[in-house]
Design a protein around this motif. Structure first.
Motif, short mmCIF file in Angstrom:
data_model
loop_
_atom_site.label_atom_id
_atom_site.label_comp_id
_atom_site.label_asym_id
_atom_site.label_seq_id
_atom_site.Cartn_x
_atom_site.Cartn_y
_atom_site.Cartn_z
N PHE A 43 0.80 -1.23 0.00
CA PHE A 43 0.00 0.00 0.00
C PHE A 43 0.83 1.28 0.00
CE2 PHE A 43 -2.89 -3.17 1.89
CZ PHE A 43 -3.95 -3.05 1.00
N PHE A 44 2.09 1.22 0.41
CA PHE A 44 2.93 2.41 0.42
C PHE A 44 4.12 2.30 -0.53
CE2 PHE A 44 0.59 3.22 4.28
CZ PHE A 44 0.51 4.61 4.32
N GLY A 45 4.05 1.36 -1.42
CA GLY A 45 5.11 1.22 -2.42
C GLY A 45 5.00 2.30 -3.50
N PRO A 46 6.03 2.43 -4.36
CA PRO A 46 6.04 3.48 -5.39
C PRO A 46 5.37 3.06 -6.70
CG PRO A 46 8.15 2.39 -5.36
CD PRO A 46 7.32 1.71 -4.30
N GLY A 47 4.67 1.93 -6.69
CA GLY A 47 4.09 1.42 -7.94
C GLY A 47 3.19 2.41 -8.64
N ASP A 48 2.24 3.01 -7.91
CA ASP A 48 1.31 3.95 -8.55
C ASP A 48 2.02 5.22 -9.00
OD1 ASP A 48 1.80 4.64 -5.90
OD2 ASP A 48 -0.10 5.72 -5.71
N ASN A 49 3.06 5.64 -8.29
CA ASN A 49 3.81 6.83 -8.70
C ASN A 49 4.59 6.58 -9.99
OD1 ASN A 49 4.31 6.62 -5.34
ND2 ASN A 49 3.24 8.42 -6.10
N ILE A 50 5.14 5.39 -10.13
CA ILE A 50 5.85 5.02 -11.35
C ILE A 50 4.88 4.94 -12.52
CG2 ILE A 50 7.24 3.24 -12.46
CD1 ILE A 50 8.37 2.55 -9.71
N GLN A 51 3.69 4.37 -12.29
CA GLN A 51 2.68 4.27 -13.34
C GLN A 51 2.20 5.65 -13.79
OE1 GLN A 51 -0.45 1.70 -11.97
NE2 GLN A 51 0.86 -0.12 -11.91
N ASN A 52 1.99 6.56 -12.83
CA ASN A 52 1.56 7.92 -13.19
C ASN A 52 2.61 8.63 -14.03
OD1 ASN A 52 -0.80 7.58 -11.74
ND2 ASN A 52 -0.01 8.54 -9.89
N ALA A 53 3.87 8.44 -13.67
CA ALA A 53 4.95 9.06 -14.45
C ALA A 53 5.01 8.48 -15.85
CB ALA A 53 6.28 8.86 -13.73
N ALA A 54 4.81 7.18 -15.97
CA ALA A 54 4.84 6.55 -17.30
C ALA A 54 3.66 6.98 -18.16
CB ALA A 54 4.85 5.04 -17.14
N SER A 55 2.46 7.12 -17.54
CA SER A 55 1.27 7.51 -18.31
C SER A 55 1.34 8.95 -18.79
CB SER A 55 0.02 7.30 -17.46
OG SER A 55 0.06 8.12 -16.30
N THR A 56 2.01 9.81 -18.06
CA THR A 56 2.13 11.23 -18.45
C THR A 56 3.42 11.50 -19.22
OG1 THR A 56 3.15 11.75 -16.30
CG2 THR A 56 0.75 12.01 -16.50
N GLY A 57 4.24 10.49 -19.41
CA GLY A 57 5.48 10.67 -20.14
C GLY A 57 6.56 11.41 -19.36
N GLN A 58 6.44 11.40 -18.03
CA GLN A 58 7.42 12.11 -17.20
C GLN A 58 8.68 11.27 -17.04
OE1 GLN A 58 5.97 13.16 -13.33
NE2 GLN A 58 7.95 13.86 -12.58
N THR A 59 9.80 11.85 -17.35
CA THR A 59 11.08 11.16 -17.21
C THR A 59 11.98 11.80 -16.17
OG1 THR A 59 12.01 12.52 -19.00
CG2 THR A 59 11.04 10.38 -19.61
N LYS A 60 11.63 13.01 -15.70
CA LYS A 60 12.44 13.72 -14.73
C LYS A 60 12.15 13.19 -13.33
CE LYS A 60 13.62 18.37 -13.12
NZ LYS A 60 13.31 19.83 -13.23
N LYS A 61 13.22 12.88 -12.63
CA LYS A 61 13.08 12.42 -11.25
C LYS A 61 14.29 12.88 -10.45
CE LYS A 61 15.22 7.93 -12.22
NZ LYS A 61 15.07 6.46 -12.13
N MET A 62 14.12 12.93 -9.12
CA MET A 62 15.23 13.34 -8.25
C MET A 62 16.26 12.23 -8.12
SD MET A 62 13.58 15.39 -5.03
CE MET A 62 12.65 16.91 -5.23
N THR A 63 17.47 12.64 -7.83
CA THR A 63 18.50 11.66 -7.53
C THR A 63 18.20 11.02 -6.16
OG1 THR A 63 19.90 13.32 -6.45
CG2 THR A 63 20.20 12.98 -8.83
N PRO A 64 18.73 9.83 -5.91
CA PRO A 64 18.46 9.19 -4.62
C PRO A 64 18.84 10.06 -3.41
CG PRO A 64 19.37 7.59 -6.14
CD PRO A 64 19.44 8.92 -6.84
N TRP A 65 19.96 10.79 -3.50
CA TRP A 65 20.37 11.62 -2.38
C TRP A 65 19.41 12.78 -2.16
CZ3 TRP A 65 22.37 12.13 2.05
CH2 TRP A 65 22.73 13.38 2.57
N ARG A 66 19.01 13.46 -3.26
CA ARG A 66 18.05 14.56 -3.13
C ARG A 66 16.71 14.05 -2.63
NH1 ARG A 66 17.32 18.46 -8.01
NH2 ARG A 66 16.00 19.38 -6.39
N ALA A 67 16.35 12.87 -3.07
CA ALA A 67 15.10 12.27 -2.59
C ALA A 67 15.18 11.98 -1.10
CB ALA A 67 14.81 11.00 -3.38
N PHE A 68 16.33 11.51 -0.64
CA PHE A 68 16.52 11.24 0.79
C PHE A 68 16.41 12.52 1.60
CE2 PHE A 68 19.27 10.88 4.53
CZ PHE A 68 18.77 9.73 5.11
#
Length: 410
Positions: A308-333
């Protein structure tokens, strides 16, 4: 076997006498049933290891796929709830003499988990709020599935702020409760697990029960009111709710209240240490069972959060909208964890400001209704209306007399 020791007040201080599991493996091997505390300590350690592995797997996956920071930052914070809480509880098992102080930090983290559950749901709901704008959408719902309630507008300021207050009172009270429990322990007036009105434990338990009931009512209503939005956005809101509130409810009702009742009535008994490495009081035995329950529940909860708290839906939303920009792991942390405390303080401050605005708005509405009621019942207006009606009747009579006189003269 030792009889239940029900004494209050207790000896002042954070330490309750140095009780902690003695690791004499010869006794564990020869009499495992009489040394269950050592076996339970090891079982809890194994469950904590599994909990951390599952949690870190999900956290790393989030950090590598950080497409929606406005949502994922809250998920990251909730994910640490099971392993951190279970680890602190395990230390309380190892050092029962300082369990109250150690569990203070666990309760603090629990409060933050509840706060982040609500902010996660708010983040998912934000696009729908923007879409609704100033629209007033009345809703009929039931509070705790029993009491009917009519909301003039589910998007209005009144319902939003009231829900914020009912939700935020729980983490704020949890913090206050932890401080008061430690202070009472220092004075020997906490009396954990003893339902005596001479100690603070019974009063804090009653208030905790009330606070927990309030937030459960608020969140159940919140989930029901915005059910259409959860369905439209494919948000697993109910699953998220039970991932956080389920363990809290189970640990409180079954791990704290039920075990305290069993210890008070003598069902849970202590040991004298004749067949083991250390003698355990009733309170120590109850605490050990409580920690085993916590670690078991948190291990199960970590697997639930994997779904229920995994990133699956966030990855799907990015794929459906064609979003390729994401933060680096350190910035995300940094965004997920290091910016947490300033954001928490900012949200609490905003809740206070919004509550003040709501109070002023409700005061203005009451004043307006009162003025309208006074004006509608003004006696001067009533006399003027009567006088006007009387003048109209006199004019009508004069007009008719004039008509009658003209007719007679003709």
């Amino acid at each position: 076997m030792l009889k239940p020791e029900i004494t209050c007040p207790t000896t002042p201080g954070l330490s309750t006498g140095g009780l902690y599991p003695g690791l004499d493996w010869s006794y564990v091997k020869s009499n495992p049933t009489e040394n269950w505390h050592v076996v339970g300590w090891l079982v809890c350690l194994a469950m904590i290891f599994v909990t951390w592995i599952v949690t870190l797997t999900v956290v790393v996956k989030h950090l590598r796929n950080y497409y929606e920071p406005q949502i994922q930052r809250h998920k990251l914070r909730v994910l640490l709830f099971p392993p951190v809480y279970a680890t602190l509880a395990w230390f309380a098992y190892l050092r029962f003499d300082y369990s109250t102080t150690i569990m203070f930090f666990a309760v603090v983290f629990e409060a933050f988990a509840v706060f982040n559950l609500f902010t996660t749901l708010q983040a998912y709901l934000k696009p729908f709020r923007i879409e609704a704008g100033d629209m007033k959408e009345p809703v009929d719902t039931k509070i705790m599935f029993i009491f009917k309630c009519h909301l003039p507008s589910k998007w209005g300021m009144h319902y939003r702020i009231i829900t914020d207050i009912l939700v935020f009172q729980y983490p704020i009270w949890a913090l206050l409760d932890s401080f008061m429990s430690i202070f009472a322990e220092l004075k020997g007036r906490y009396c954990e697990g003893i339902y005596s009105f001479k100690g603070a434990y019974v009063y804090l338990t009653i208030i905790n029960f009330t606070s927990l009931s309030i937030i459960l009512t608020a969140l159940f209503t919140y989930l029901d009111v915005f059910h259409p939005e959860w369905v439209r956005g494919k948000v697993k809101a109910h699953g998220m709710f039970w991932c956080v509130k389920g363990p809290i409810m189970f640990n409180f009702y079954f791990g704290e209240i039920l075990l305290s009742i069993l210890a008070t009535t003598g069902v849970i008994k202590g040991t004298d240490g004749t067949n083991g490495s250390i003698a355990w009081s009733v309170e120590a035995v109850k605490n050990g069972i409580y920690i085993i329950i916590i670690c078991s529940v948190m291990m199960i909860d970590s697997f639930m959060m994997l779904r229920f708290f995994g990133p699956g839906d966030n990855i799907q939303n990015a794929a459906s909208t064609g979003q390729t920009k994401k933060m680096t792991p350190w910035r995300a942390f940094v965004d997920g964890y290091l910016a947490y405390i300033p954001e928490f303080l900012h949200n609490c401050l905003c809740c206070g400001v919004d509550s003040y605005k709501l109070m002023k708005k409700r005061k203005a509405l009451r004043k307006k209704k009162k003025l309208e009621a006074v004006n509608s019942n003004n006696p001067t207006d009533h006399l003027l209306s009567e006088e006007g009606e009387k003048n109209n009747n006199n004019n009508n009579t004069s007009y008719r007399m004039n008509e009658l006189g003209e007719h007679t003269s003709v």
